[in-house]
Write a protein that holds these residues in place. Structure first.
Motif, PDB file in Angstrom:
ATOM      1  N   VAL A 122      19.096 -21.901  42.656  1.00  0.00           N
ATOM      2  CA  VAL A 122      17.688 -21.784  43.030  1.00  0.00           C
ATOM      3  C   VAL A 122      16.921 -23.036  42.628  1.00  0.00           C
ATOM      4  O   VAL A 122      16.102 -23.557  43.404  1.00  0.00           O
ATOM      5  N   TRP A 123      17.186 -23.533  41.421  1.00  0.00           N
ATOM      6  CA  TRP A 123      16.494 -24.744  40.979  1.00  0.00           C
ATOM      7  C   TRP A 123      16.824 -25.940  41.869  1.00  0.00           C
ATOM      8  O   TRP A 123      15.955 -26.773  42.150  1.00  0.00           O
ATOM      9  N   ARG A 124      18.085 -26.023  42.337  1.00  0.00           N
ATOM     10  CA  ARG A 124      18.421 -27.116  43.245  1.00  0.00           C
ATOM     11  C   ARG A 124      17.620 -26.992  44.544  1.00  0.00           C
ATOM     12  O   ARG A 124      17.131 -27.987  45.084  1.00  0.00           O
ATOM     13  N   SER A 125      17.471 -25.783  45.039  1.00  0.00           N
ATOM     14  CA  SER A 125      16.681 -25.588  46.256  1.00  0.00           C
ATOM     15  C   SER A 125      15.214 -25.931  46.022  1.00  0.00           C
ATOM     16  O   SER A 125      14.542 -26.477  46.909  1.00  0.00           O
ATOM     17  N   ILE A 126      14.704 -25.619  44.835  1.00  0.00           N
ATOM     18  CA  ILE A 126      13.333 -26.020  44.494  1.00  0.00           C
ATOM     19  C   ILE A 126      13.219 -27.538  44.521  1.00  0.00           C
ATOM     20  O   ILE A 126      12.234 -28.100  45.027  1.00  0.00           O
ATOM     21  N   GLY A 127      14.221 -28.214  43.992  1.00  0.00           N
ATOM     22  CA  GLY A 127      14.224 -29.670  44.054  1.00  0.00           C
ATOM     23  C   GLY A 127      14.192 -30.184  45.478  1.00  0.00           C
ATOM     24  O   GLY A 127      13.467 -31.134  45.805  1.00  0.00           O
ATOM     25  N   THR A 145      17.012 -29.592  35.856  1.00  0.00           N
ATOM     26  CA  THR A 145      17.162 -28.218  35.345  1.00  0.00           C
ATOM     27  C   THR A 145      18.409 -27.569  35.918  1.00  0.00           C
ATOM     28  O   THR A 145      19.187 -26.922  35.215  1.00  0.00           O
ATOM     29  N   SER A 146      18.624 -27.751  37.206  1.00  0.00           N
ATOM     30  CA  SER A 146      19.806 -27.206  37.860  1.00  0.00           C
ATOM     31  C   SER A 146      21.076 -27.768  37.250  1.00  0.00           C
ATOM     32  O   SER A 146      22.032 -27.031  36.956  1.00  0.00           O
ATOM     33  N   LEU A 147      21.078 -29.076  37.017  1.00  0.00           N
ATOM     34  CA  LEU A 147      22.263 -29.726  36.464  1.00  0.00           C
ATOM     35  C   LEU A 147      22.520 -29.273  35.030  1.00  0.00           C
ATOM     36  O   LEU A 147      23.675 -29.092  34.628  1.00  0.00           O
ATOM     37  N   ARG A 148      21.462 -29.070  34.269  1.00  0.00           N
ATOM     38  CA  ARG A 148      21.617 -28.605  32.891  1.00  0.00           C
ATOM     39  C   ARG A 148      22.226 -27.199  32.858  1.00  0.00           C
ATOM     40  O   ARG A 148      23.062 -26.881  32.005  1.00  0.00           O
ATOM     41  N   LEU A 149      21.825 -26.375  33.821  1.00  0.00           N
ATOM     42  CA  LEU A 149      22.351 -25.012  33.868  1.00  0.00           C
ATOM     43  C   LEU A 149      23.802 -24.973  34.351  1.00  0.00           C
ATOM     44  O   LEU A 149      24.579 -24.118  33.932  1.00  0.00           O
ATOM     45  N   ARG A 150      24.140 -25.903  35.257  1.00  0.00           N
ATOM     46  CA  ARG A 150      25.494 -25.897  35.824  1.00  0.00           C
ATOM     47  C   ARG A 150      25.942 -27.347  36.031  1.00  0.00           C
ATOM     48  O   ARG A 150      25.865 -27.892  37.133  1.00  0.00           O
ATOM     49  N   ALA A 154      28.873 -29.796  42.205  1.00  0.00           N
ATOM     50  CA  ALA A 154      28.972 -31.036  42.972  1.00  0.00           C
ATOM     51  C   ALA A 154      27.764 -31.250  43.881  1.00  0.00           C
ATOM     52  O   ALA A 154      27.294 -32.390  44.036  1.00  0.00           O
ATOM     53  N   THR A 155      27.254 -30.183  44.491  1.00  0.00           N
ATOM     54  CA  THR A 155      26.135 -30.347  45.415  1.00  0.00           C
ATOM     55  C   THR A 155      24.857 -30.792  44.699  1.00  0.00           C
ATOM     56  O   THR A 155      24.044 -31.517  45.276  1.00  0.00           O
ATOM     57  N   THR A 156      24.682 -30.381  43.455  1.00  0.00           N
ATOM     58  CA  THR A 156      23.525 -30.849  42.691  1.00  0.00           C
ATOM     59  C   THR A 156      23.680 -32.328  42.356  1.00  0.00           C
ATOM     60  O   THR A 156      22.713 -33.102  42.429  1.00  0.00           O
ATOM     61  N   ARG A 157      24.881 -32.728  41.993  1.00  0.00           N
ATOM     62  CA  ARG A 157      25.142 -34.150  41.739  1.00  0.00           C
ATOM     63  C   ARG A 157      24.872 -34.979  42.995  1.00  0.00           C
ATOM     64  O   ARG A 157      24.301 -36.079  42.926  1.00  0.00           O
ATOM     65  N   LEU A 158      25.275 -34.454  44.149  1.00  0.00           N
ATOM     66  CA  LEU A 158      25.020 -35.156  45.404  1.00  0.00           C
ATOM     67  C   LEU A 158      23.518 -35.277  45.657  1.00  0.00           C
ATOM     68  O   LEU A 158      23.032 -36.347  46.064  1.00  0.00           O
ATOM     69  N   ARG A 178      29.784 -40.272  41.894  1.00  0.00           N
ATOM     70  CA  ARG A 178      31.180 -40.285  41.430  1.00  0.00           C
ATOM     71  C   ARG A 178      31.541 -38.963  40.761  1.00  0.00           C
ATOM     72  O   ARG A 178      32.640 -38.435  40.956  1.00  0.00           O
ATOM     73  N   ALA A 179      30.603 -38.447  39.997  1.00  0.00           N
ATOM     74  CA  ALA A 179      30.852 -37.141  39.364  1.00  0.00           C
ATOM     75  C   ALA A 179      31.019 -36.057  40.419  1.00  0.00           C
ATOM     76  O   ALA A 179      31.882 -35.178  40.296  1.00  0.00           O
ATOM     77  N   ALA A 180      30.207 -36.116  41.475  1.00  0.00           N
ATOM     78  CA  ALA A 180      30.311 -35.118  42.546  1.00  0.00           C
ATOM     79  C   ALA A 180      31.695 -35.138  43.176  1.00  0.00           C
ATOM     80  O   ALA A 180      32.297 -34.082  43.417  1.00  0.00           O
ATOM     81  N   LEU A 181      32.213 -36.331  43.438  1.00  0.00           N
ATOM     82  CA  LEU A 181      33.524 -36.437  44.083  1.00  0.00           C
ATOM     83  C   LEU A 181      34.671 -36.110  43.130  1.00  0.00           C
ATOM     84  O   LEU A 181      35.725 -35.652  43.569  1.00  0.00           O
ATOM     85  N   GLU A 182      34.459 -36.336  41.852  1.00  0.00           N
ATOM     86  CA  GLU A 182      35.479 -35.907  40.881  1.00  0.00           C
ATOM     87  C   GLU A 182      35.563 -34.386  40.836  1.00  0.00           C
ATOM     88  O   GLU A 182      36.641 -33.811  40.717  1.00  0.00           O
ATOM     89  N   ILE A 183      34.400 -33.741  40.948  1.00  0.00           N
ATOM     90  CA  ILE A 183      34.359 -32.276  40.943  1.00  0.00           C
ATOM     91  C   ILE A 183      34.924 -31.721  42.248  1.00  0.00           C
ATOM     92  O   ILE A 183      35.702 -30.768  42.252  1.00  0.00           O
ATOM     93  N   ASP A 184      34.514 -32.335  43.362  1.00  0.00           N
ATOM     94  CA  ASP A 184      34.923 -31.847  44.683  1.00  0.00           C
ATOM     95  C   ASP A 184      35.239 -33.029  45.597  1.00  0.00           C
ATOM     96  O   ASP A 184      34.364 -33.533  46.304  1.00  0.00           O
ATOM     97  N   PRO A 185      36.496 -33.484  45.618  1.00  0.00           N
ATOM     98  CA  PRO A 185      36.863 -34.628  46.460  1.00  0.00           C
ATOM     99  C   PRO A 185      36.669 -34.386  47.957  1.00  0.00           C
ATOM    100  O   PRO A 185      36.636 -35.337  48.739  1.00  0.00           O
TER     101      PRO A 185
END
Length: 375
Positions: A122-127, A145-150, A154-158, A178-185
């Motif tokens: 939800v926080w990512r969608s607010i962003g 906030t979204s990243l701190r919670l989870r 990968a989608t938040t990193r993107l 880079r973190a996003a692609l490490e999580i989900d190539p």
């Protein structure tokens, strides 16, 4: 086809409900038609089954049938009031409708009501909404906030990568991408953004490396191909850069020509110039063999001109290209029926009704097919 937002209500669904579990299993396998059919069977048997309405709303939102999605969501809200997941889903519908402030209000209401362990989503969608409203500080706060919670989302990193790149902060963007692609190539949309970020820092070798991975994984990724060509030219690898840009231009021109032929075909069709329309539509599908709208238009035209067997061949390709188009299933069912293929007609008519059960002509076709089979 995967719809991760379905997870929002998973915690509220009873694991003892075998019908819902079966429908969700079909959906998670990518069998969307089958899952829709099962969810609709559930609500026919249990008209007050809120979760089934909710899942249907989510599916139709992803299918961009937003009015239908909201109608199912309202039934879910009547069955189970004050569910945070419902308000989040309503926010997503408003977001797709580009009603940013309404979407923001529903997302905040979802948080107030509670969404379990899905607060990060939800926080990512607010962003995303705050970014659309050009409130950059609020957007960054929501993403953080979204990243701190989870942290492993990968989608938040993107989203953060996009955000910092637009703020001309490529170094920070690179860290997130880079973190996003490490999580989900398999997160393909991250590759061209990371390539752009590397280019902004002047690291052309890294840009070329990541963009080549993107193009190798998906040769149709035009954004990555164009960026790759530009990066190669900047490295003085002229022949390679020109080759990529020529391929980019050739594909772009082919897509443009297919669209132009499709639009011209529709114009000729509206004027009653059927032979001319068929010529342009055939050229469109020749240039773009999986172009669903052009296949549907050509198949329907052939059907109207009495070529039911040829129409069925084209319409079969149309539903393969877009299996969630009710009109194509209906036309395919009609073509099969007129060709005497009643079993195939029955299947196609049933799928049309699964997707759009309020169209009387779909039901009439199904009744006619069943009557013919019974003879």
């Amino acid at each position: 086809m995967c719809f991760p937002l379905i997870a929002l209500l998973a915690g509220q669904m009873s694991s003892r409900d075998p019908s819902l579990s079966s429908a969700l299993a079909e959906m998670n396998k990518g069998r969307i038609l089958q899952s829709i059919a099962q969810f609709k069977q559930i609500i026919r048997s249990e008209p007050a089954n809120g979760p089934a309405y909710f899942y249907l709303s989510t599916l139709y939102t992803e299918m961009k049938e937003l009015d239908v999605a909201e109608r199912y969501l309202r039934r879910a809200m009547e069955a189970n009031p004050n569910q945070g997941a419902h308000y989040y889903q309503l926010g997503l519908i408003r977001y797709r409708q580009k009603q940013w402030r309404a979407a923001l209000g529903f997302f905040k209401q979802a948080l107030e009501l509670g969404v379990g362990n899905n607060e990060a989503v939800v926080w990512r969608s607010i962003g995303d909404v705050q970014a659309e409203l050009f409130d950059r500080d609020a957007a960054l706060e929501a993403y953080d906030t979204s990243l701190r919670l989870r942290p492993q989302e990968a989608t938040t990193r993107l989203a953060l990568g996009h955000f910092h790149l637009e703020r001309s902060e490529p170094e920070i963007a690179i860290q997130h991408l880079r973190a996003a692609l490490e999580i989900d190539p398999s997160l393909r949309s991250a590759y061209p953004v990371l390539g752009r970020a590397y280019r902004q820092t002047g690291d052309l070798s890294a840009a070329v490396e990541i963009l080549k991975k993107a193009v190798d994984a998906d040769p149709a990724d035009q954004e990555s191909r164009y960026a790759l060509g530009q990066a190669l030219l900047a490295m003085r690898r002229i022949d390679e850069g020109r080759a990529e840009l020529e391929t980019y231009q050739r594909i772009r021109q082919q897509v443009t020509n297919a669209n132009e032929n499709y639009k011209t075909g529709l114009t000729r069709l509206e004027r009653g110039q059927l032979s001319e329309a068929e010529k342009f539509l055939r050229e469109a599908v020749h240039l773009a063999p999986t172009y669903g709208p052009a296949l549907h238009a050509l198949g329907t035209l052939l059907l109207d001109r009495g070529s039911s067997e040829k129409a069925a061949e084209v319409l079969r390709r149309a539903v393969d290209a877009n299996p969630l188009n009710a009109a194509s299933w209906f036309s395919l069912g009609t073509a099969y029926f007129k060709s005497g293929k009643h079993t195939e007609a029955l299947d196609a008519a049933q799928w049309a009704i699964v997707l759009k059960d309020d169209d009387p002509q779909y039901q009439r076709l199904l009744d006619e097919v069943r009557a013919r089979i019974r003879r």
